[in-house]
Design a protein around this motif. Structure first.
Motif: not given
Lengths: 480, 480
Positions: A242, A429, B105, B107-108, B160, B165, B185-190, B292, B294
């Motif tokens: 994070x 999966x 959230x 954090x995420x 950007x 979608x 649930x917002x799984x980054x991979x499913x 940021x 930087x």
């Protein structure tokens, strides 16, 4: 071969030309088994179209003859997704001869690529133009674009660039009735109804045959930094991730492995050296890249964030690869993990994901639950912490009989792991798909309404059930 | 009200509670007409659920009574997509009371948001946590998340961040039979089969009712730079865009307008001032941001790339806003274009896209073709050059009778424009959707196989045709 199959080949022979229909057993057999030799089927013929029009002809003939087709690219499925059924009822449909890069647009940063193009070849072609295709995985020398689209493939750069779904700008696919769906034009905005191209992504060839895709490229890497860090637990690892994400979007890999997995990798490849001197419970491999000189140098970013984390006590130790050779050595450890673990004996492997924030706790608690439930086994996970996706392996007890353990114990272990994942709101999966391997588990664990909706869409677009039968939505088998 | 409608309300009354069923004409009427007053319908009742369970109850009751439903959020559709049919056969289903931000959230960097939350409110809530929701458009004070998801909305930051979608990580939706699809649930991979959440995006409420979404946030803007440039033609503008894209991914808006559109905007808002002193055929509004410290400062990026482009003669002139007030003034010109053009008299407006690289040529050639084909009209386009999406307007001749022109001439003009767009491989709906306005044109211009596939999916998931009837896939009307 059934009379219907013979009639279908007779119809197609003048259309496909030499090489388009393969019936020589010696040429078909290598493609009847998956690369890990877990699934074996039988196909009386292998059809190998050269272009989309030939795929249309094949699907029309298959519909007329009611002969199912199993699409196949590089045959690198992890779940038996490209292996034909054993009864010989289906033909293999190989897309490997459709291997043209139709267009590589260096101005717009996109490529229109046929299904049979191998991942590594696409990336090489992009690099020659100052771009790259930002998705990579172990099978990059075999996996084809069609298979990667059809399985919504992931890999080690998902953190920054997303899965295949995020890189596909358009799809060309042929439906069961021969209809060509073409969204290759890669319009950045197009709201003309349901996105049929999106529907083909991750459908494992059960709704249509992907023949080409328009893919997003990323600027070639101008500089990269690769670091190795030791942390006390996965929660600290996530906190570090994070911090990086707040500082920059340059981090593209954030991989985690436990000490015992590192030990296995070091034992398996004697030339490998531990990146850090001390002993740490968990290890991280972090890569940041920059495309342009203007951005903060990746090494500087790594030094800054890791330096602060060291001062704060968030991490125990870290080192930044001083050369490309050292960076490659770090990655060689990561790339060897699957083989190294396999060398340790039989294991039940699970490609799972939970929400990213839930993964640190899941890694610790699920391993403990497995160890308690199956005495003598040893559970651990490694992989893509930044994606909430790990490969969770449960190793058999030392004295286990290999064949018996795989046949009898491993399925019980896998159901237990899948129950834990489902309870945590996750997926059974993450990136490998369902194929044949997980079809029964999907039927057991998915909400009935969702399963019914999947079956409704399948029946609507493939009413005769000709496309990749027995995959993804297999009828549930009787309980073992 | 039909007996079936009455029975449906009787069944729902104890379930929905006070406020859940509205039959007071004065309260319904404002929602029976679209905001631009082009479409007017009639709904004998407006249903206003407070949570997903109430939506399920409504859909089950609608299925039993065979009463169609027209989902509605902020009623800011540009294509009559949320207006009920005129015959009174359908009820309005307002999602506006489902207006909770279930989770933000920090954090995420994601938010779980109900369908009725207004875009501006979500962005404000995100800003309070150091994030933003990186999609904005003119209707941000009215448009709801459910509508934005259902229309795959675009706006001025697509360059950007992509359209809706690209920002939707998961969806909660209720199908016609009451099945709840939940990918929040917002799984980054499913990879568990077809992505039903994705299928709901851009479906305009014809496949299911979107009740909530998990949305990706972006770090709040720490610094921005806004520039105005004058160029000779759209091709030079695109060349400049490509320079920016090679240099950085910080550019999030790249808007183009012709001199005459700027003139109209300056005439319409007397307090507005021309950003550049000289006369230029085409104008660009460019915004770059950084989250940021930087990263390269956006103003420095603009100065660097525009400075080089000036030296090379790629652009004629440019200025960078010296203050936030000046930046806002530049944007105020852009935001006033639609109103300013409307003030000039009747016009046929088209929300179209072609591949980005094809847009410069299309802008010039399509305008010339329209001017030649319809003497006395004046065609021009402005908008999101970086997305290949412009709003292409054809103004009526000065002496045209407003009502007659809209009724008789504008449809002919629109068909001509849509033919040009289709020939260029583009879309007749870039970001506004199809709704009622373009259903006939979609039926005329889409490949028959694609239309059949859309209809097949619609029939599979909504076999009784209860969800937003007459939108998107309206039966083709007899030719005029």
């Amino acid at each position: 071969m059934t009379p219907a199959q013979t009639a279908m080949l007779d119809r197609l022979r003048p259309r496909l030309g030499p090489g388009g229909i393969v019936t020589d057993r010696a040429l078909i057999e290598p493609w009847e088994e998956d690369w890990r030799r877990r699934y074996r089927g039988h196909a009386p013929a292998l059809l190998a179209p050269r272009d989309t029009a030939e795929v249309v002809a094949i699907l029309q003939a298959a519909t007329e003859a009611r002969v199912p087709l199993v699409p196949q690219g590089g045959n690198s499925s992890m779940v038996g997704g490209a292996t034909p059924p054993a009864d010989g009822g289906a033909f293999l449909l190989s897309l490997r001869r459709m291997d043209r890069i139709r267009r590589l647009d260096a101005g717009a940063g996109l490529a229109v690529v046929e299904a049979g193009v191998i991942l590594e070849r696409l990336n090489d072609a992009a690099l020659a133009e100052g771009w790259r295709f930002p998705l990579t995985l172990g099978a990059r020398g075999n996996a084809t674009i069609g298979g990667l689209v059809s399985t919504n493939a992931g890999g080690t750069q998902v953190l920054r660039f997303g899965t295949m779904r995020g890189l596909v700008l358009g799809v060309e696919a042929v439906l069961a009735d021969g209809t060509v769906i073409d969204t290759l034009a890669a319009l950045r905005k197009d709201n003309r109804g349901y996105d049929l191209g999106q529907l083909m992504i991750g459908a494992e060839g059960t709704l249509g045959i992907v023949t080409a895709a328009t893919l997003k490229l990323a600027p070639a890497v101008a500089a990269r930094g690769v670091a190795w860090a030791g942390v006390a637990d996965p929660a600290d690892a996530l906190a570090l991730l994070r911090r990086f994400q707040r500082a920059s979007d340059a981090v593209e890999s954030f991989e985690i492995l436990p000490a015992e997995t590192l030990d296995a990798a070091l034992a398996w490849r004697p030339q490998a050296r531990a990146p850090l001197a001390g002993r740490h419970a968990w290890h991280l491999l972090i890569e940041a890249t920059a495309a342009a000189a203007a951005a903060e140098a990746p090494q500087a970013l790594l030094e800054r964030v890791l330096g602060e984390a060291l001062s704060d006590g968030l991490i125990a130790d870290a080192t930044i690869a001083a050369s490309e050779a050292q960076a490659d050595a770090f990655w060689a450890i990561r790339d060897s993990l699957s083989d190294a673990e396999r060398a340790q004996g039989p294991a039940a492997q699970h490609d799972i994901a939970v929400p990213v924030d839930a993964m640190p706790r899941f890694m610790v608690e699920a391993a403990a639950a497995c160890d308690a439930r199956f005495p003598g086994t040893r559970a651990s996970g490694f992989g893509h912490l930044g994606d909430g996706n790990i490969h969770f392996h449960v190793r058999a007890p030392r004295d286990a009989d290999r064949a018996r353990w795989y046949a009898e114990d491993a399925p019980v272990v896998s159901r237990f792991v899948h129950d834990l994942v489902t309870a945590a709101g996750g997926t059974i999966s993450a990136e490998h798909g369902i194929g044949q391997m997980k079809a029964t588990e999907l039927a057991r664990l998915a909400p009935p309404g969702r399963l019914a909706a999947l079956a409704t869409i399948k029946a609507a677009l493939d009413p005769l059930g000709l496309l990749n039968p027995g995959k993804l939505l297999a009828p549930p088998r009787p309980a073992e």
